[in-house]
Write an enzyme that holds these catalytic residues in place. Sequence first.
Site, PDB file in Angstrom:
ATOM      1  N   ASN A 160     -13.543 -37.552  -5.420  1.00  0.00           N
ATOM      2  CA  ASN A 160     -13.376 -38.014  -6.793  1.00  0.00           C
ATOM      3  C   ASN A 160     -13.823 -36.997  -7.837  1.00  0.00           C
ATOM      4  O   ASN A 160     -13.337 -36.998  -8.949  1.00  0.00           O
ATOM      5  CB  ASN A 160     -14.110 -39.343  -6.993  1.00  0.00           C
ATOM      6  CG  ASN A 160     -15.467 -39.364  -6.339  1.00  0.00           C
ATOM      7  OD1 ASN A 160     -15.595 -39.136  -5.128  1.00  0.00           O
ATOM      8  ND2 ASN A 160     -16.496 -39.623  -7.106  1.00  0.00           N
ATOM      9  N   CYS A 345     -27.453 -35.345 -17.094  1.00  0.00           N
ATOM     10  CA  CYS A 345     -27.597 -36.190 -18.270  1.00  0.00           C
ATOM     11  C   CYS A 345     -26.514 -37.256 -18.314  1.00  0.00           C
ATOM     12  O   CYS A 345     -26.490 -38.087 -19.202  1.00  0.00           O
ATOM     13  CB  CYS A 345     -27.529 -35.356 -19.535  1.00  0.00           C
ATOM     14  SG  CYS A 345     -28.696 -34.011 -19.506  1.00  0.00           S
TER      15      CYS A 345
END
Length: 421
Positions: A160, A345
């Site tokens: 993915n 992040c």
Amino acid sequence: MKLPPKPKDGKIAYFDHAATTYVDSRVVKAMEPYWEKVFANPSSIYALGREANGAVNDARRKIAEILGTLSDTIFFTSGGTESNNLAIFGLMNKIGMRGKHVVTSAVEHHSVSGVCDYLKKNGAEVTVLPVDSAGRVNPEDVKKNIRKETALVTIMFANNEIGTVQPIAEIGKEILKHRSKNKTVYPFFHSDACQAAGALDLNVEKLHVDLMSVNGGKIYGPKGAGFLYKRRGVEIEPLFHGGGQEQGLRSGTENVPGIVGLAEAFFLIQKDRKKENLRLRGLRDKMWREINKKVLKIRLNGPELGDETVRLPNNLNFSILDIEGEALLLYLDEYGICCSTGSACNSKSLQPSPILTACGLPYEYIHGSLRFSFGKRNSLTDVNRVVKYLPPIADVLRSISPVNLCEEPSKNKHAKWLKKV
Ligand SMILES: *Cc1c(COP(=O)(O)O)cnc(C)c1O
């Protein structure tokens, strides 16, 4: 340095099809009768119930035909996560965890790696195979790690994040050889094909898989719908106990509109996949060529930009050094561009991408990684939008904010990682 003025057309160039796709209007249309009109429970035996049941079975046949198999091997679920859990957990619950062994790879989706972590906590042994720098598993490694206790090998078909296509048929052959040599039915072979279903041939006989997961939300079908292919003779335990639907393997009233939509979406995307693969490759390769020319200190992540036997044709993943992927992603959003990042992040996780980590990419590159995943509605106009805005935004970000890395950058090693391709 100044940011370019924002486009005012209100348009969005969506490049996050690996996260999810829109639903094809033909799929919406196919689902339409099953909300208000043919709403009956497929287990009810009056005509309206039989009609709903018929729709579920038609969907099953349609899917089975594409996989080159029989309808009774298709089990409808709520998506990729459930199919993966049902396959892996279902098998291990059947034969017992303790002392049993599972082989998997370091680049699996969380819905596989998470189950494997759970198995480990509950007494099973798990071997996590390494991958090369392109994210590829070596079939020889699979062969070497199969032993008497190995109950399952689970390796995804296509990744993915970086689009790596695994040599599933080759791995399947190694497993077959092991079984016939040792006169055993184990290990079974499961593959998570959620990302592959839109681009690759999913014929289960050619792939030699025993279990395979597919979902609707990645192939222009409904989210919350998926199926597990389970070869006849492979015995697994259900996750849900109850009414005994899906041959007792998945209790609960069938999601009739979802199932109908899933089958239609799978049919449509498989019908057009070869032509669409070529088109997507063209757009993807162009975006990379242009961005690679204009952005300094940039590298391609994952396999070379080849055909769909090597890398998903809709996947582009690159890293820009000294840039925070999430900052760039949020700026691009302001310019009507959607993409994703493997940066630590990344809003929902504090871990840098385990996939890029497994490929050996140093931390600071993972921090500056972006994924563009292309889809049916993308055109050259969308590509041009990225080519126009990404390079100047990257320049500005680099000039205004020295990235605050949580770890020491790997000094003087950049030549290796930034080799031009
Ligand atoms: C999206 C995805 C899943 C999870 O599917 P859901 O339908 O969201 O549960 C599993 N595996 C891969 C490779 C995926 O891309």
